[in-house]
Design a protein around this motif. Structure first.
Motif, mmCIF file in Angstrom:
data_model
loop_
_atom_site.group_PDB
_atom_site.id
_atom_site.type_symbol
_atom_site.label_atom_id
_atom_site.label_comp_id
_atom_site.label_asym_id
_atom_site.label_seq_id
_atom_site.Cartn_x
_atom_site.Cartn_y
_atom_site.Cartn_z
ATOM 1 N N ASP A 177 -19.052 49.655 -21.646
ATOM 2 C CA ASP A 177 -20.300 50.481 -22.213
ATOM 3 C C ASP A 177 -21.630 49.855 -22.534
ATOM 4 N N TYR A 178 -21.393 48.651 -23.053
ATOM 5 C CA TYR A 178 -22.503 47.941 -23.624
ATOM 6 C C TYR A 178 -23.479 47.362 -22.377
ATOM 7 N N TYR A 179 -22.535 47.019 -21.456
ATOM 8 C CA TYR A 179 -23.558 46.434 -20.289
ATOM 9 C C TYR A 179 -24.182 47.393 -19.584
ATOM 10 N N GLU A 180 -23.458 48.530 -19.501
ATOM 11 C CA GLU A 180 -24.265 49.753 -18.826
ATOM 12 C C GLU A 180 -25.022 50.376 -19.345
ATOM 13 N N ALA A 181 -25.343 50.307 -20.536
ATOM 14 C CA ALA A 181 -26.170 50.777 -21.556
ATOM 15 C C ALA A 181 -27.375 49.806 -21.315
ATOM 16 N N ALA A 182 -27.136 48.536 -21.228
ATOM 17 C CA ALA A 182 -28.299 47.209 -21.136
ATOM 18 C C ALA A 182 -28.794 47.651 -19.773
ATOM 19 N N ASP A 183 -28.061 48.014 -18.746
ATOM 20 C CA ASP A 183 -28.619 48.070 -17.327
ATOM 21 C C ASP A 183 -29.608 49.434 -17.342
ATOM 22 N N ILE A 184 -29.167 50.404 -17.916
ATOM 23 C CA ILE A 184 -30.078 51.677 -17.965
ATOM 24 C C ILE A 184 -31.629 51.201 -18.585
ATOM 25 N N ASP A 185 -31.426 50.359 -19.752
ATOM 26 C CA ASP A 185 -32.585 49.968 -20.212
ATOM 27 C C ASP A 185 -33.242 48.740 -19.577
ATOM 28 N N GLY A 186 -32.811 48.294 -18.566
ATOM 29 C CA GLY A 186 -33.368 47.249 -17.550
ATOM 30 C C GLY A 186 -33.173 45.837 -18.082
ATOM 31 N N ALA A 187 -32.441 45.512 -18.945
ATOM 32 C CA ALA A 187 -31.972 44.370 -19.351
ATOM 33 C C ALA A 187 -31.490 43.272 -18.323
ATOM 34 N N ASN A 188 -32.134 42.252 -18.320
ATOM 35 C CA ASN A 188 -31.714 41.183 -17.125
ATOM 36 C C ASN A 188 -30.391 40.336 -17.702
ATOM 37 N N ALA A 189 -30.006 39.538 -16.761
ATOM 38 C CA ALA A 189 -28.676 38.821 -16.981
ATOM 39 C C ALA A 189 -28.671 38.116 -18.368
ATOM 40 N N TRP A 190 -29.914 37.458 -18.571
ATOM 41 C CA TRP A 190 -29.949 36.370 -19.714
ATOM 42 C C TRP A 190 -30.105 37.339 -20.933
ATOM 43 N N TYR A 191 -30.779 38.422 -20.964
ATOM 44 C CA TYR A 191 -30.830 39.306 -22.073
ATOM 45 C C TYR A 191 -29.436 39.748 -22.638
ATOM 46 N N LYS A 192 -28.716 40.351 -21.408
ATOM 47 C CA LYS A 192 -27.216 40.791 -21.832
ATOM 48 C C LYS A 192 -26.217 39.511 -22.327
ATOM 49 N N ALA A 193 -26.570 38.200 -21.726
ATOM 50 C CA ALA A 193 -25.515 37.266 -22.195
ATOM 51 C C ALA A 193 -26.152 37.010 -23.597
ATOM 52 N N ARG A 194 -27.359 37.006 -24.009
ATOM 53 C CA ARG A 194 -27.720 36.528 -25.406
ATOM 54 C C ARG A 194 -27.679 37.567 -26.385
ATOM 55 N N HIS A 195 -27.767 38.657 -25.986
ATOM 56 C CA HIS A 195 -27.456 39.719 -27.223
ATOM 57 C C HIS A 195 -26.049 40.642 -27.136
ATOM 58 N N ILE A 196 -25.435 40.355 -26.113
ATOM 59 C CA ILE A 196 -24.076 41.016 -25.852
ATOM 60 C C ILE A 196 -23.153 40.221 -25.766
ATOM 61 N N THR A 197 -22.894 39.322 -24.780
ATOM 62 C CA THR A 197 -21.802 38.347 -24.510
ATOM 63 C C THR A 197 -21.690 37.628 -25.699
ATOM 64 N N ILE A 198 -22.630 36.702 -25.729
ATOM 65 C CA ILE A 198 -22.491 35.532 -26.910
ATOM 66 C C ILE A 198 -22.251 36.193 -28.197
ATOM 67 N N PRO A 199 -22.734 37.240 -28.726
ATOM 68 C CA PRO A 199 -22.472 37.650 -30.162
ATOM 69 C C PRO A 199 -20.980 38.313 -30.151
ATOM 70 N N LEU A 200 -20.745 38.803 -29.048
ATOM 71 C CA LEU A 200 -19.365 39.585 -29.242
ATOM 72 C C LEU A 200 -18.091 38.612 -28.695
ATOM 73 N N VAL A 201 -18.360 37.421 -28.502
ATOM 74 C CA VAL A 201 -17.218 36.429 -28.300
ATOM 75 C C VAL A 201 -17.429 35.326 -29.265
ATOM 76 N N SER A 202 -18.359 35.425 -30.409
ATOM 77 C CA SER A 202 -18.515 34.716 -31.261
ATOM 78 C C SER A 202 -17.188 34.340 -32.092
ATOM 79 N N TYR A 203 -16.480 35.291 -32.617
ATOM 80 C CA TYR A 203 -15.267 34.966 -33.248
ATOM 81 C C TYR A 203 -14.312 34.094 -32.354
ATOM 82 N N SER A 204 -14.251 34.355 -31.181
ATOM 83 C CA SER A 204 -13.477 33.229 -30.458
ATOM 84 C C SER A 204 -14.194 31.954 -30.167
ATOM 85 N N THR A 205 -15.410 31.823 -30.271
ATOM 86 C CA THR A 205 -16.274 30.442 -30.197
ATOM 87 C C THR A 205 -15.911 29.893 -31.621
#
Length: 284
Positions: A177-205
């Motif tokens: 859902d997070y990525y779908e919402a970002a797509d609707i807002d016109g977010a590019n791949a870098w924005y999704k990686a920086r603001h969704i992917t990387i923060p949400l895997v920070s605990y595993s990092t």
């Protein structure tokens, strides 16, 4: 409850005999001089004073930090990229996942023997391929400039699979859902990686980082088989230094002192990471 302790007894006995007892023994032994043959002689803080004046220890400590500082970011970045690629749902994902994890399953000694042949100057596979392109490959394991690089390459290869599995599990736990919402807002791949992917895997990092730091400071097998700490002392690290002092020079008290310095270094770094995690680790 008694049957629970009954099943735990073998593990508890092993933990006491092979973890607790050696740890306590090494602590007391660090205040003695002992060569395995004569009676231990109390030295007080003598071993630690010798350690503070040991110029070779400074070189070895620097080598250990260089290995750690290079290996950890390179290994984590590659592992994360591989995990992202495997998370795309492409065909053969299970096969690729298995292939990347195989080095983790292989013994460190066996892997090091294979890599020693790959790095061999005159008949090694790596220099053979370099020769195809007209490049005269160096003596990877016999050059002070390339020996540490060779060990780093092998170590990164060895642990990519473990870190990749941790990152992949975290990536698969991110709601789409997070990525779908970002797509609707016109977010590019870098924005999704920086603001969704990387923060949400920070605990595993954070987990991978802690494990990688401990692992890198305890490196031994690769150095022992590939370079024996050489050439010179270019690949000599703390655990190898502990081994040589204990079982080659029979200075067990001094080796125990070095072991406790290593323990304190790992403990301090881990505590710093635990303290700083609130500033960058996001638990969802």
């Amino acid at each position: 409850m008694w049957y629970a302790f009954l099943f735990l007894t073998p593990s508890l006995i092993g933990f006491l005999l092979f973890i607790i007892l050696p740890t306590v023994s090494s602590f007391f032994l660090s205040f003695f001089e002992w060569d395995l043959l004569s009676e231990p002689r109390f030295a007080g803080l003598g071993n630690f004073e010798t350690l503070a004046k040991d110029d070779l220890f400074g070189t070895i400590l620097k080598n250990t930090f260089i290995f750690t500082i290079v290996t950890i970011p390179v290994g984590m970045i590659i592992s994360f990229i591989v995990a992202v690629l495997l998370n795309q749902g492409l065909k053969g994902t299970n096969l690729y996942r298995t292939v990347y994890f195989l080095p983790v399953m292989a013994s460190a000694a066996g892997s090091a023997v294979v890599w020693k042949w790959i790095f061999e100057k005159d008949f090694g596979l790596l220099n053979y391929f370099l020769g195809i392109f007209g490049i005269n490959g160096p003596g990877w394991l016999t050059s002070t400039e390339w020996a540490m690089t060779s060990v780093i390459i092998m170590s990164v290869w060895k642990h990519i699979g473990f870190d990749m599995v941790i990152f992949l599990a975290a990536l698969q736990g991110i709601p789409r859902d997070y990525y779908e919402a970002a797509d609707i807002d016109g977010a590019n791949a870098w924005y999704k990686a920086r603001h969704i992917t990387i923060p949400l895997v920070s605990y595993s990092t954070f987990f991978v980082l802690i494990m990688a730091i401990i692992r890198s400071f305890q490196i031994f097998d690769q150095m022992y088989i590939l370079t024996k700490g050489g050439p010179g002392y270019s690949t000599q690290v703390l655990v190898y230094y502990i081994y040589t002092n204990a079982f080659e020079y029979f200075k067990l008290g001094y080796a125990s002192a070095v072991a406790w310095v290593l323990f304190i270094i790992i403990l301090i770094i881990t505590l710093i990471q635990m303290k700083l995690q609130n500033k960058w680790v996001f638990y969802r």
